[in-house]
Design a protein around this motif. Structure first.
Motif, PDB file in Angstrom:
ATOM      1  N   ILE A  52       0.869  -1.176   0.000  1.00 27.75           N
ATOM      2  CA  ILE A  52       0.000   0.000   0.000  1.00 27.75           C
ATOM      3  C   ILE A  52       0.903   1.222   0.000  1.00 27.75           C
ATOM      4  O   ILE A  52       1.867   1.299   0.773  1.00 27.75           O
ATOM      5  CB  ILE A  52      -0.931   0.008   1.228  1.00 27.75           C
ATOM      6  N   VAL A  53       0.592   2.187  -0.845  1.00 26.33           N
ATOM      7  CA  VAL A  53       1.415   3.390  -0.991  1.00 26.33           C
ATOM      8  C   VAL A  53       1.350   4.241   0.272  1.00 26.33           C
ATOM      9  O   VAL A  53       0.267   4.565   0.752  1.00 26.33           O
ATOM     10  CB  VAL A  53       0.940   4.232  -2.198  1.00 26.33           C
ATOM     11  N   ARG A 104      -3.203   0.458  -3.650  1.00 25.77           N
ATOM     12  CA  ARG A 104      -2.498  -0.826  -3.629  1.00 25.77           C
ATOM     13  C   ARG A 104      -1.618  -0.964  -4.862  1.00 25.77           C
ATOM     14  O   ARG A 104      -1.940  -0.460  -5.925  1.00 25.77           O
ATOM     15  CB  ARG A 104      -3.496  -1.978  -3.589  1.00 25.77           C
ATOM     16  N   TYR A 105      -0.487  -1.684  -4.693  1.00 23.42           N
ATOM     17  CA  TYR A 105       0.391  -1.979  -5.821  1.00 23.42           C
ATOM     18  C   TYR A 105       1.161  -3.259  -5.536  1.00 23.42           C
ATOM     19  O   TYR A 105       1.150  -3.774  -4.423  1.00 23.42           O
ATOM     20  CB  TYR A 105       1.336  -0.810  -6.119  1.00 23.42           C
ATOM     21  N   PHE A 122       4.076  -2.255  -9.853  1.00 27.41           N
ATOM     22  CA  PHE A 122       2.968  -2.179 -10.792  1.00 27.41           C
ATOM     23  C   PHE A 122       1.684  -1.795 -10.071  1.00 27.41           C
ATOM     24  O   PHE A 122       1.374  -2.348  -9.008  1.00 27.41           O
ATOM     25  CB  PHE A 122       2.748  -3.522 -11.494  1.00 27.41           C
ATOM     26  N   CYS A 123       0.930  -0.872 -10.648  1.00 24.71           N
ATOM     27  CA  CYS A 123      -0.379  -0.504 -10.118  1.00 24.71           C
ATOM     28  C   CYS A 123      -1.360  -1.649 -10.384  1.00 24.71           C
ATOM     29  O   CYS A 123      -1.046  -2.589 -11.123  1.00 24.71           O
ATOM     30  CB  CYS A 123      -0.870   0.806 -10.748  1.00 24.71           C
ATOM     31  N   ALA A 136      -2.782 -10.030 -11.183  1.00 29.18           N
ATOM     32  CA  ALA A 136      -3.885  -9.825 -10.243  1.00 29.18           C
ATOM     33  C   ALA A 136      -5.142 -10.515 -10.762  1.00 29.18           C
ATOM     34  O   ALA A 136      -5.301 -10.727 -11.967  1.00 29.18           O
ATOM     35  CB  ALA A 136      -4.166  -8.335 -10.053  1.00 29.18           C
ATOM     36  N   SER A 137      -6.028 -10.864  -9.837  1.00 27.37           N
ATOM     37  CA  SER A 137      -7.296 -11.477 -10.209  1.00 27.37           C
ATOM     38  C   SER A 137      -8.325 -11.142  -9.140  1.00 27.37           C
ATOM     39  O   SER A 137      -7.990 -10.645  -8.067  1.00 27.37           O
ATOM     40  CB  SER A 137      -7.143 -12.990 -10.350  1.00 27.37           C
TER      41      SER A 137
END
Length: 67
Positions: A6-7, A25-26, A39-40, A50-51
C-alpha cells in the motif's frame, strides 16, 4: 518474489509510469538480481498478476496466484 503493498510515500508504476496516490495498492516484484519492479492494480490485471476472488461474499482483488 511478489509482495502486495500500500502506498505511503512517492511510488511510480513501472508499467504505465503514473505516480500512485497515498493508500493505493500496488505489487512489487523482486527478481534474482535484487531488482524491484512496481505495478499498479491496472497494470497487474493487464499482465495477469492480479485477479478477483470471492471472499466472505465479497469480490476482492488479490495478487496471489489462482488456486
Amino acid at each position: 518474489m511478489h509482495r502486495g503493498c500500500i502506498v505511503v510515500g512517492k511510488v511510480q508504476c513501472d508499467g504505465c509510469h503514473r505516480f500512485l496516490e497515498h493508500g493505493e495498492r500496488y505489487l512489487v516484484i523482486d527478481d534474482e538480481k535484487g531488482n524491484s519492479r512496481r505495478f499498479c492494480v491496472d497494470c497487474c490485471f493487464e499482465r495477469g498478476y492480479a485477479s478477483y476472488r470471492m471472499e466472505r461474499g465479497e469480490k476482492i482483488v488479490t495478487f496471489s496466484p489462482a488456486d
